[in-house]
Design a protein around this motif. Sequence first.
Motif, PDB file in Angstrom:
ATOM      1  N   ARG A   7       0.869  -1.200  -0.100  1.00  0.00           N
ATOM      2  CA  ARG A   7      -0.063   0.079   0.160  1.00  0.00           C
ATOM      3  C   ARG A   7       0.857   1.180   0.017  1.00  0.00           C
ATOM      4  NH1 ARG A   7      -3.128  -1.023   4.094  1.00  0.00           N
ATOM      5  NH2 ARG A   7      -4.580  -1.821   3.059  1.00  0.00           N
ATOM      6  N   TRP A  39       1.706  -7.260  -6.821  1.00  0.00           N
ATOM      7  CA  TRP A  39       0.436  -6.550  -6.114  1.00  0.00           C
ATOM      8  C   TRP A  39      -0.345  -5.746  -7.281  1.00  0.00           C
ATOM      9  CZ3 TRP A  39      -0.201  -7.448  -1.153  1.00  0.00           C
ATOM     10  CH2 TRP A  39       0.545  -8.096  -0.568  1.00  0.00           C
ATOM     11  N   GLY A  41      -2.857  -2.033  -7.137  1.00  0.00           N
ATOM     12  CA  GLY A  41      -3.332  -0.989  -6.278  1.00  0.00           C
ATOM     13  C   GLY A  41      -4.784  -0.703  -7.010  1.00  0.00           C
ATOM     14  N   VAL A  55      -5.026  -2.331  -1.710  1.00  0.00           N
ATOM     15  CA  VAL A  55      -3.859  -3.477  -2.317  1.00  0.00           C
ATOM     16  C   VAL A  55      -4.470  -4.902  -2.217  1.00  0.00           C
ATOM     17  CG1 VAL A  55      -2.160  -1.838  -1.960  1.00  0.00           C
ATOM     18  CG2 VAL A  55      -2.685  -3.653  -0.201  1.00  0.00           C
TER      19      VAL A  55
END
Length: 78
Positions: A7, A39, A41, A55
């Motif tokens: 994050r 990841w 976002g 996330v």
Amino acid sequence: MDHTEARHALSGLVAGWCKASASQGQNGCFEFNFDVAGWVGVRDSKLGHDSEVLVFNRIEFEAMLAGARAGEFDGRIQ
């Protein structure tokens, strides 16, 4: 890297955010960023850089996409 670190990394990114072409250029959409390996976002396009960033790791994001493709969320918005 854990969710908190991801994050932090994704929240600091200015470039790399994109949204679905189905939004037709409107600002009432989600934006996605795939620039941190492993990841994704997700943020509110109306708020842009001021938006909180959610996330998801690859497994979480792929599970959500599979559910959407299978119609698991169809008709849920009332």
